[in-house]
Design an enzyme around this catalytic site. Structure first.
Site, short mmCIF file in Angstrom:
data_model
loop_
_atom_site.label_atom_id
_atom_site.label_comp_id
_atom_site.label_asym_id
_atom_site.label_seq_id
_atom_site.Cartn_x
_atom_site.Cartn_y
_atom_site.Cartn_z
N ASP A 1 43.88 34.94 41.43
CA ASP A 1 45.13 35.61 41.03
C ASP A 1 45.07 37.13 41.20
O ASP A 1 46.08 37.81 40.95
CB ASP A 1 45.43 35.33 39.55
N LYS B 1 51.46 37.80 34.95
CA LYS B 1 52.31 36.94 35.78
C LYS B 1 52.69 35.69 35.02
O LYS B 1 52.00 35.26 34.09
CB LYS B 1 51.61 36.56 37.10
#
Ligand code: C5P
Length: 311
Positions: free
Chosen positions: A145, A19
């Site tokens: 995350d 990401k």
């Protein structure tokens, strides 16, 4: 207790994306040590692959960019398998092979991608019939995350970054990702952030300019709106990153930011040829370890290969 290996035999390979943070707004440290966030995530097409195969106990192997990854039960993928097995009363009899392509401790959630991939691989291998809600809850306990690595696409993360709302995103957006020599541990960056005594945003929410640019697929507007409250702390710990950011900007990037807690820097380009030019400029500049291009959004963790044998 049923052993996992007798439930289903075979191997399952899952890939999970890295990401970049388009926005990372950080509030004041909470009593539990975490910081409240407003984080806009975008999944990009750099993936780690995790293959789960029946084994005796829980074992791990790592190939690729795996230097520095723990090979014991501290490994986030191993912890994911253990948590899923415990939830279903199974023994975590599995060998996990991690093919690492996402830089370790680079601010791109590589460890979180491994955990998300391991959850989905083991759930498939063991036929746990887990709902996405169950996997998300397990993921959130493993790390801030990890839920986004399961979800993919683009999303706003509140709380520790784990309370996700999917966001509409056009695209593809063309990125250049420049890695640095050596990792920057996330806890150290948050601690440096606290020491720098930043002015915290009064309310934590998504930046409307980021959301609009994402929705319409406008790279110039998105480049101008990129923001990361952890960037001063990352630059404080690694002053050389300033030269990396300057180099990519001078080469035509529409926006430049440290990705998450760094040290990887992310540059947004107008299109694929511009991204190739920026990557080449960064590579020859000597201001980064390596630079490569990536596009996003891409889907979250997904099964790419299975080989099932008879029970
Ligand atoms: O959740 P995760 O294990 O990925 O977090 C790693 C470290 O990053 C935490 O131990 C904490 O120091 C820091 N962190 C934080 N606030 C967040 C997320 C992470 O302080 N919202």
């Amino acid at each position: 207790m049923e052993t996992a290996a007798t439930a289903v035999l075979g191997t399952v390979t899952v890939r999970a994306p890295a990401k970049v943070n388009l926005q990372l707004a950080v509030g004041a440290r909470r009593a539990d040590g975490y910081h409240p966030l407003a984080s806009v995530f975008l999944a990009v097409d750099r993936h780690d692959l995790v293959t789960a195969a029946p084994g005796e106990g829980l074992t791990l192997s790592v190939a690729g960019e795996g230097a520095g990854v723990p090979l014991d039960r501290d490994n986030l993928a191993a912890r994911a398998a253990t948590a899923l097995a415990a939830r279903h009363g199974l023994r975590p009899d599995v060998h996990l092979h991690i093919d690492k392509r996402i830089p370790v401790a680079g601010g791109m959630a590589g460890g979180s991608a491994d955990a998300a991939a391991a959850l989905l691989a083991c759930a498939t291998l063991w036929d746990t019939r887990s709902t996405s809600h169950e996997l998300h809850r397990l993921a959130a306990r493993l790390g801030s995350d990890v839920p986004f690595a399961l979800l993919g696409g683009a999303a706003l993360g509140l709380g520790r970054g784990d309370r996700l709302t999917p966001l509409p995103a056009a695209g593809p957006f063309h990125w250049v990702l420049a890695t640095a020599d050596g990792p920057l541990p996330t806890p150290a960056v948050y601690a440096a952030h606290d020491r720098l005594r930043p002015r915290h945003p009064r309310t934590l929410g998504a930046d409307p300019a980021v959301l609009a640019a994402l929705r319409t697929g406008d790279p110039a507007a998105l480049g101008a709106a990129l923001g990361n409250d952890l960037q001063p702390a990352a630059l404080h710990l690694r002053p050389a990153l300033a030269a990396t950011l300057r180099t990519g900007t001078a080469a035509g990037a529409l926006g430049a930011t440290v990705s998450g807690s760094g040290p990887t820097c992310a540059f947004l380009a107008a299109d694929a040829p511009a991204a190739a030019r920026i990557a080449a400029a960064l590579t020859t500049s000597g201001t980064c370890h390596r630079a490569w291009t990536a596009t996003g959004p891409v889907p979250g963790a997904s099964v790419v290969r299975t080989s099932f044998a008879a029970k």
